[in-house]
Design a protein around this motif. Structure first.
Motif, PDB file in Angstrom:
ATOM      1  N   LEU A  59      30.288   8.328  54.274  1.00 21.06           N
ATOM      2  CA  LEU A  59      30.104   6.886  54.393  1.00 21.06           C
ATOM      3  C   LEU A  59      28.798   6.586  55.093  1.00 21.06           C
ATOM      4  O   LEU A  59      28.659   6.922  56.266  1.00 21.06           O
ATOM      5  CB  LEU A  59      31.270   6.254  55.159  1.00 21.06           C
ATOM      6  CG  LEU A  59      32.594   6.246  54.411  1.00 21.06           C
ATOM      7  CD1 LEU A  59      33.698   5.732  55.314  1.00 21.06           C
ATOM      8  CD2 LEU A  59      32.524   5.425  53.145  1.00 21.06           C
ATOM      9  N   PRO A  60      27.867   5.941  54.502  1.00 23.12           N
ATOM     10  CA  PRO A  60      27.784   5.699  53.065  1.00 23.12           C
ATOM     11  C   PRO A  60      27.584   7.027  52.337  1.00 23.12           C
ATOM     12  O   PRO A  60      27.020   7.970  52.906  1.00 23.12           O
ATOM     13  CB  PRO A  60      26.570   4.798  52.920  1.00 23.12           C
ATOM     14  CG  PRO A  60      25.712   5.122  54.089  1.00 23.12           C
ATOM     15  CD  PRO A  60      26.661   5.495  55.198  1.00 23.12           C
ATOM     16  N   PRO A  61      28.037   7.092  51.083  1.00 22.71           N
ATOM     17  CA  PRO A  61      27.895   8.366  50.364  1.00 22.71           C
ATOM     18  C   PRO A  61      26.425   8.740  50.197  1.00 22.71           C
ATOM     19  O   PRO A  61      25.587   7.883  49.919  1.00 22.71           O
ATOM     20  CB  PRO A  61      28.556   8.097  49.015  1.00 22.71           C
ATOM     21  CG  PRO A  61      28.810   6.647  48.940  1.00 22.71           C
ATOM     22  CD  PRO A  61      28.662   6.058  50.290  1.00 22.71           C
ATOM     23  N   GLY A  62      26.147  10.015  50.393  1.00 27.09           N
ATOM     24  CA  GLY A  62      24.771  10.464  50.256  1.00 27.09           C
ATOM     25  C   GLY A  62      24.605  11.912  50.652  1.00 27.09           C
ATOM     26  O   GLY A  62      25.581  12.628  50.875  1.00 27.09           O
ATOM     27  N   VAL A  63      23.349  12.325  50.707  1.00 25.58           N
ATOM     28  CA  VAL A  63      23.012  13.684  51.118  1.00 25.58           C
ATOM     29  C   VAL A  63      21.940  13.620  52.198  1.00 25.58           C
ATOM     30  O   VAL A  63      21.155  12.682  52.262  1.00 25.58           O
ATOM     31  CB  VAL A  63      22.512  14.551  49.934  1.00 25.58           C
ATOM     32  CG1 VAL A  63      23.605  14.779  48.925  1.00 25.58           C
ATOM     33  CG2 VAL A  63      21.310  13.936  49.268  1.00 25.58           C
ATOM     34  N   VAL A  64      21.944  14.645  53.048  1.00 27.60           N
ATOM     35  CA  VAL A  64      20.939  14.769  54.106  1.00 27.60           C
ATOM     36  C   VAL A  64      20.239  16.106  53.908  1.00 27.60           C
ATOM     37  O   VAL A  64      20.882  17.148  53.830  1.00 27.60           O
ATOM     38  CB  VAL A  64      21.573  14.706  55.507  1.00 27.60           C
ATOM     39  CG1 VAL A  64      20.509  14.881  56.580  1.00 27.60           C
ATOM     40  CG2 VAL A  64      22.311  13.396  55.707  1.00 27.60           C
ATOM     41  N   ILE A  65      18.916  16.060  53.808  1.00 29.77           N
ATOM     42  CA  ILE A  65      18.107  17.266  53.660  1.00 29.77           C
ATOM     43  C   ILE A  65      17.445  17.520  55.009  1.00 29.77           C
ATOM     44  O   ILE A  65      16.647  16.706  55.470  1.00 29.77           O
ATOM     45  CB  ILE A  65      17.031  17.083  52.567  1.00 29.77           C
ATOM     46  CG1 ILE A  65      17.667  16.624  51.260  1.00 29.77           C
ATOM     47  CG2 ILE A  65      16.239  18.364  52.385  1.00 29.77           C
ATOM     48  CD1 ILE A  65      16.670  16.114  50.241  1.00 29.77           C
TER      49      ILE A  65
END
Length: 125
Positions: A59-65
């Motif tokens: 939440l919120p949907p996503g990705v972390v690099i």
């Protein structure tokens, strides 16, 4: 007796739904996702580079690099000149929740923290 059965059924249902969510945000899943991304995604996006970890946000949907060091190749989809590079503490890419349910996902937001960006723009730009 009926109350115990209800509690057991509810507990099993909660376990079935919560377990995958916990696993998706775990370090072992992040390692699997990182390995897959390094092998496939960088090439698909016309990038050269490396990063330490790729993790999923719910939440919120996503990705972390984490700690990306990326350099653009000639045929990158961002239309940036070859040689453009970015180093950052992390890059967070978020999507809208309902898009994930439809299967058509577009980026809702990008946050770059602690970035060092080198744009290799032509002189006529």
């Amino acid at each position: 007796m009926k109350n115990k059965a209800k509690i057991i059924i509810i507990s099993i249902i909660l376990f079935i739904f919560i377990s995958p969510l916990v696993f998706i945000q775990s370090k072992p899943f992040a390692k699997i996702l990182t390995k897959f991304a390094k092998k496939n995604i960088l090439v698909d996006f016309g990038l050269d580079g490396e990063f330490t970890e790729l993790s999923v946000k719910l939440l919120p949907p996503g990705v972390v690099i984490d700690q990306p060091k990326l350099k653009m190749k000639e045929d990158n989809p961002f239309a940036l000149p070859t040689g453009t590079s970015i180093e950052a503490k992390n890059i967070e890419i978020t999507f809208q929740l309902f898009q994930l349910l439809t299967g058509l996902v577009s980026v809702n937001g990008v946050v770059v923290n602690g970035a060092d960006l080198h744009l290799d723009l032509p002189k006529e730009f």
